[in-house]
Design a protein around this motif. Structure first.
Motif, PDB file in Angstrom:
ATOM      1  N   SER A 172       0.827  -1.238  -0.021  1.00 20.51           N
ATOM      2  CA  SER A 172      -0.041  -0.152  -0.022  1.00 20.51           C
ATOM      3  C   SER A 172       0.941   1.237   0.055  1.00 20.51           C
ATOM      4  CB  SER A 172      -0.844  -0.090   1.017  1.00 20.51           C
ATOM      5  OG  SER A 172      -0.195   0.225   2.447  1.00 20.51           O
ATOM      6  N   GLY A 173       2.090   1.128   0.375  1.00 18.46           N
ATOM      7  CA  GLY A 173       2.831   2.056   0.429  1.00 18.46           C
ATOM      8  C   GLY A 173       2.577   3.340   1.672  1.00 18.46           C
ATOM      9  N   ALA A 174       1.638   2.739   2.619  1.00 21.43           N
ATOM     10  CA  ALA A 174       1.082   3.480   3.573  1.00 21.43           C
ATOM     11  C   ALA A 174       2.212   4.134   4.438  1.00 21.43           C
ATOM     12  CB  ALA A 174      -0.270   3.132   4.385  1.00 21.43           C
ATOM     13  N   LEU A 175       3.027   3.230   5.120  1.00 23.05           N
ATOM     14  CA  LEU A 175       3.992   3.478   5.672  1.00 23.05           C
ATOM     15  C   LEU A 175       5.477   3.709   5.346  1.00 23.05           C
ATOM     16  CD1 LEU A 175       2.598   1.286   9.056  1.00 23.05           C
ATOM     17  CD2 LEU A 175       2.241   3.602   8.272  1.00 23.05           C
ATOM     18  N   SER A 176       5.646   2.918   4.389  1.00 24.67           N
ATOM     19  CA  SER A 176       7.043   3.154   3.580  1.00 24.67           C
ATOM     20  C   SER A 176       7.964   2.688   4.414  1.00 24.67           C
ATOM     21  CB  SER A 176       6.942   4.376   2.926  1.00 24.67           C
ATOM     22  OG  SER A 176       6.991   5.425   3.853  1.00 24.67           O
ATOM     23  N   ALA A 177       9.342   3.181   4.121  1.00 22.62           N
ATOM     24  CA  ALA A 177      10.434   2.986   4.768  1.00 22.62           C
ATOM     25  C   ALA A 177      10.476   3.628   6.479  1.00 22.62           C
ATOM     26  CB  ALA A 177      11.719   3.617   4.146  1.00 22.62           C
ATOM     27  N   ASN A 178       9.641   4.324   6.565  1.00 29.91           N
ATOM     28  CA  ASN A 178       9.624   4.898   7.830  1.00 29.91           C
ATOM     29  C   ASN A 178       9.087   3.876   8.812  1.00 29.91           C
ATOM     30  OD1 ASN A 178      10.125   7.486   7.138  1.00 29.91           O
ATOM     31  ND2 ASN A 178       7.823   8.366   6.843  1.00 29.91           N
ATOM     32  N   ALA A 179       8.491   2.723   8.557  1.00 31.91           N
ATOM     33  CA  ALA A 179       8.160   1.526   9.390  1.00 31.91           C
ATOM     34  C   ALA A 179       9.302   1.058  10.187  1.00 31.91           C
ATOM     35  CB  ALA A 179       7.297   0.771   8.755  1.00 31.91           C
ATOM     36  N   SER A 180      10.426   1.186   9.586  1.00 29.76           N
ATOM     37  CA  SER A 180      11.699   0.773  10.094  1.00 29.76           C
ATOM     38  C   SER A 180      12.131   1.352  11.329  1.00 29.76           C
ATOM     39  CB  SER A 180      12.737   0.801   9.030  1.00 29.76           C
ATOM     40  OG  SER A 180      12.850   2.094   8.635  1.00 29.76           O
ATOM     41  N   LEU A 181      11.554   2.632  11.617  1.00 31.77           N
ATOM     42  CA  LEU A 181      11.807   3.051  12.843  1.00 31.77           C
ATOM     43  C   LEU A 181      11.378   2.446  14.024  1.00 31.77           C
ATOM     44  CD1 LEU A 181      11.464   6.974  11.637  1.00 31.77           C
ATOM     45  CD2 LEU A 181      13.592   5.817  12.304  1.00 31.77           C
ATOM     46  N   PRO A 182       9.965   2.417  14.171  1.00 31.36           N
ATOM     47  CA  PRO A 182       9.422   1.703  15.345  1.00 31.36           C
ATOM     48  C   PRO A 182       9.809   0.204  15.544  1.00 31.36           C
ATOM     49  CG  PRO A 182       7.691   2.213  13.615  1.00 31.36           C
ATOM     50  CD  PRO A 182       8.947   2.802  13.265  1.00 31.36           C
ATOM     51  N   LEU A 183       9.974  -0.339  14.254  1.00 26.74           N
ATOM     52  CA  LEU A 183      10.578  -1.973  14.476  1.00 26.74           C
ATOM     53  C   LEU A 183      11.939  -1.820  14.812  1.00 26.74           C
ATOM     54  CD1 LEU A 183       9.700  -4.642  13.711  1.00 26.74           C
ATOM     55  CD2 LEU A 183      10.509  -4.576  11.538  1.00 26.74           C
ATOM     56  N   GLY A 184      12.728  -0.954  14.507  1.00 29.04           N
ATOM     57  CA  GLY A 184      14.100  -0.837  14.975  1.00 29.04           C
ATOM     58  C   GLY A 184      14.082  -0.573  16.480  1.00 29.04           C
ATOM     59  N   GLY A 185      13.352   0.465  16.732  1.00 30.54           N
ATOM     60  CA  GLY A 185      12.914   0.769  18.341  1.00 30.54           C
ATOM     61  C   GLY A 185      12.559  -0.474  19.137  1.00 30.54           C
ATOM     62  N   ALA A 186      11.867  -1.126  18.824  1.00 32.74           N
ATOM     63  CA  ALA A 186      11.064  -2.584  19.339  1.00 32.74           C
ATOM     64  C   ALA A 186      12.437  -3.457  19.602  1.00 32.74           C
ATOM     65  CB  ALA A 186      10.182  -3.028  18.745  1.00 32.74           C
ATOM     66  N   VAL A 187      13.342  -3.479  18.575  1.00 38.94           N
ATOM     67  CA  VAL A 187      14.414  -4.596  18.470  1.00 38.94           C
ATOM     68  C   VAL A 187      15.380  -3.885  19.684  1.00 38.94           C
ATOM     69  CG1 VAL A 187      16.413  -5.410  17.363  1.00 38.94           C
ATOM     70  CG2 VAL A 187      14.352  -5.435  16.394  1.00 38.94           C
ATOM     71  N   MET A 188      15.533  -2.655  19.527  1.00 40.83           N
ATOM     72  CA  MET A 188      16.742  -2.157  20.630  1.00 40.83           C
ATOM     73  C   MET A 188      16.127  -2.445  22.172  1.00 40.83           C
ATOM     74  SD  MET A 188      18.289   1.111  18.822  1.00 40.83           S
ATOM     75  CE  MET A 188      16.877   1.971  18.332  1.00 40.83           C
ATOM     76  N   PHE A 189      14.462  -1.842  22.225  1.00 43.83           N
ATOM     77  CA  PHE A 189      13.915  -2.083  23.502  1.00 43.83           C
ATOM     78  C   PHE A 189      13.825  -3.632  24.014  1.00 43.83           C
ATOM     79  CE2 PHE A 189      10.509  -1.950  26.713  1.00 43.83           C
ATOM     80  CZ  PHE A 189      11.047  -0.918  27.474  1.00 43.83           C
ATOM     81  N   ALA A 190      13.827  -4.502  23.117  1.00 44.02           N
ATOM     82  CA  ALA A 190      13.845  -5.923  23.516  1.00 44.02           C
ATOM     83  C   ALA A 190      15.307  -6.425  23.746  1.00 44.02           C
ATOM     84  CB  ALA A 190      13.605  -6.798  22.063  1.00 44.02           C
ATOM     85  N   VAL A 191      16.320  -5.837  23.177  1.00 47.18           N
ATOM     86  CA  VAL A 191      17.713  -6.252  23.623  1.00 47.18           C
ATOM     87  C   VAL A 191      18.028  -5.576  25.211  1.00 47.18           C
ATOM     88  CG1 VAL A 191      20.179  -5.847  23.104  1.00 47.18           C
ATOM     89  CG2 VAL A 191      18.397  -6.431  21.020  1.00 47.18           C
ATOM     90  N   TYR A 192      17.417  -4.485  25.234  1.00 47.26           N
ATOM     91  CA  TYR A 192      17.443  -3.566  26.385  1.00 47.26           C
ATOM     92  C   TYR A 192      17.028  -4.305  27.702  1.00 47.26           C
ATOM     93  CZ  TYR A 192      16.319  -0.306  30.186  1.00 47.26           C
ATOM     94  OH  TYR A 192      16.220   0.385  31.543  1.00 47.26           O
ATOM     95  N   GLY A 193      15.826  -4.923  27.166  1.00 48.20           N
ATOM     96  CA  GLY A 193      15.056  -5.707  28.432  1.00 48.20           C
ATOM     97  C   GLY A 193      16.054  -7.140  28.572  1.00 48.20           C
ATOM     98  N   LEU A 194      16.453  -7.653  27.565  1.00 48.14           N
ATOM     99  CA  LEU A 194      17.347  -8.903  27.834  1.00 48.14           C
ATOM    100  C   LEU A 194      18.596  -8.675  28.570  1.00 48.14           C
ATOM    101  CD1 LEU A 194      16.827 -10.713  24.239  1.00 48.14           C
ATOM    102  CD2 LEU A 194      15.817 -11.489  26.493  1.00 48.14           C
TER     103      LEU A 194
END
Length: 319
Positions: A172-194
């Motif tokens: 759809s192109g609704a979120l485009s490449a900007n979707a990598s920002l919250p996904l990258g933030g989630a990865v970092m927060f998960a590693v922080y939690g671990l």
């Protein structure tokens, strides 16, 4: 046999002290109930903090805003640790200094990425994707912590990422490449939690809290000081409120975890999604698209299942 003059029948019975009603039992404090109230209140404050971050991040450099927020947070951490048993000297002593420092820097980077996502994607879309971080923790707990991850948890992880795909709506192109920002933030927060769980094997919670605030403040200052800019008088109250929200929410979070186990409180953290959606729609004119609502519900449901499985495993091990 002569009767004892003190107890003979001709003697009046000894005066008895007036009956004293037994002291009323103090009402038992519902520790878990108080903890649930605190975790829900902190979720509301964190949602408000996200809304303020979205507003300020659009008007100023997010790095500059987060730097000021971290300065306030560092002062709060120092004051809180100074009042704890052992004081600051105990809070600074850690058996894993490099891991603790990396945790603090990683969290500051995650906050920066997430605030940038708020500005570009809005609160609702960002949180719908970011909500996958508990699933990432489950997936990474095996290689990082050596925990056993069964097929049910892997199935929940797969279902959660299916929900993320529904949110993203590929093509759809609704979120485009900007979707990598919250996904990258989630990865970092998960590693922080671990890493937080890893250092907890050697350091108490207050030590980790100290290093989180101080290492993050130092790291963000080294970068953010170059983005200094004047603050409009109308935005100063919002900046102060942002800092106050961060301090109050973290304090309530600490108190909640002192009263009840983290595993018992985790489901109530998802109430932040509700408040974020309300703020996004009413204050920022965002829309809750059907695919975002459905995908977000799947992600939250998968996260709740992984929480339920961990609780079952803990009961089996302790029972």
């Amino acid at each position: 046999m002569p009767e004892n003059p003190q107890t003979g029948p001709l003697m009046a019975p000894a005066a008895q002290p007036p009956a004293v009603p037994p002291p009323q039992a103090r009402p038992r404090i519902d520790r878990q109930g108080m903890a649930i109230v605190m975790i829900c209140a902190s979720a509301f404050i964190f949602a408000a903090q996200d809304g303020i971050s979205r507003y300020l991040g659009a008007a100023y450099s997010p790095i500059f805003v987060i730097m000021l927020r971290y300065w306030f947070f560092a002062v709060f951490v120092v004051l809180l640790c100074a009042r704890a048993p052992g004081g600051l000297s105990r809070a600074m002593r850690t058996k894993r200094p490099w891991t603790q420092a990396f945790r603090g820097v990683l969290l500051a980077a995650e906050v920066l990425v997430t605030v940038e996502a708020f500005v570009r994607l809005g609160l609702i879309n960002t949180h719908a994707i970011f909500a996958c971080y508990p699933l990432l923790i489950s997936a990474l707990s095996g290689p990082v912590l050596g925990e056993k991850v069964g097929w049910r948890r892997w199935a929940a992880v797969a279902a959660g990422f299916l929900g993320i795909l529904i949110v993203l709506n590929p093509g759809s192109g609704a979120l485009s490449a900007n979707a990598s920002l919250p996904l990258g933030g989630a990865v970092m927060f998960a590693v922080y939690g671990l890493l937080t769980r890893l250092v907890a094997r050697d350091d108490p919670a207050m030590v980790s809290f100290f290093w989180t605030g101080i290492a993050g403040a130092i790291a963000i200052t080294l970068v953010g000081i170059w983005y200094w800019e004047p603050i409009a008088p109308r935005d100063i109250p919002w900046l102060l409120l942002l800092c106050l929200c961060a301090a109050v929410a973290h304090f309530m979070l600490i108190k909640a975890y002192e009263l009840a186990e983290a595993s018992a409180l985790q489901p109530f953290s998802y109430t932040q999604l509700v408040w974020v959606s309300i703020f996004g729609v009413t204050l920022f004119g965002e829309t809750l698209a059907p695919n975002v609502a459905i995908g977000g519900a799947i992600v939250v449901g998968a996260g709740m299942f992984t929480w339920w499985r961990s609780r079952q495993r803990e009961r089996a091990e302790t029972g």
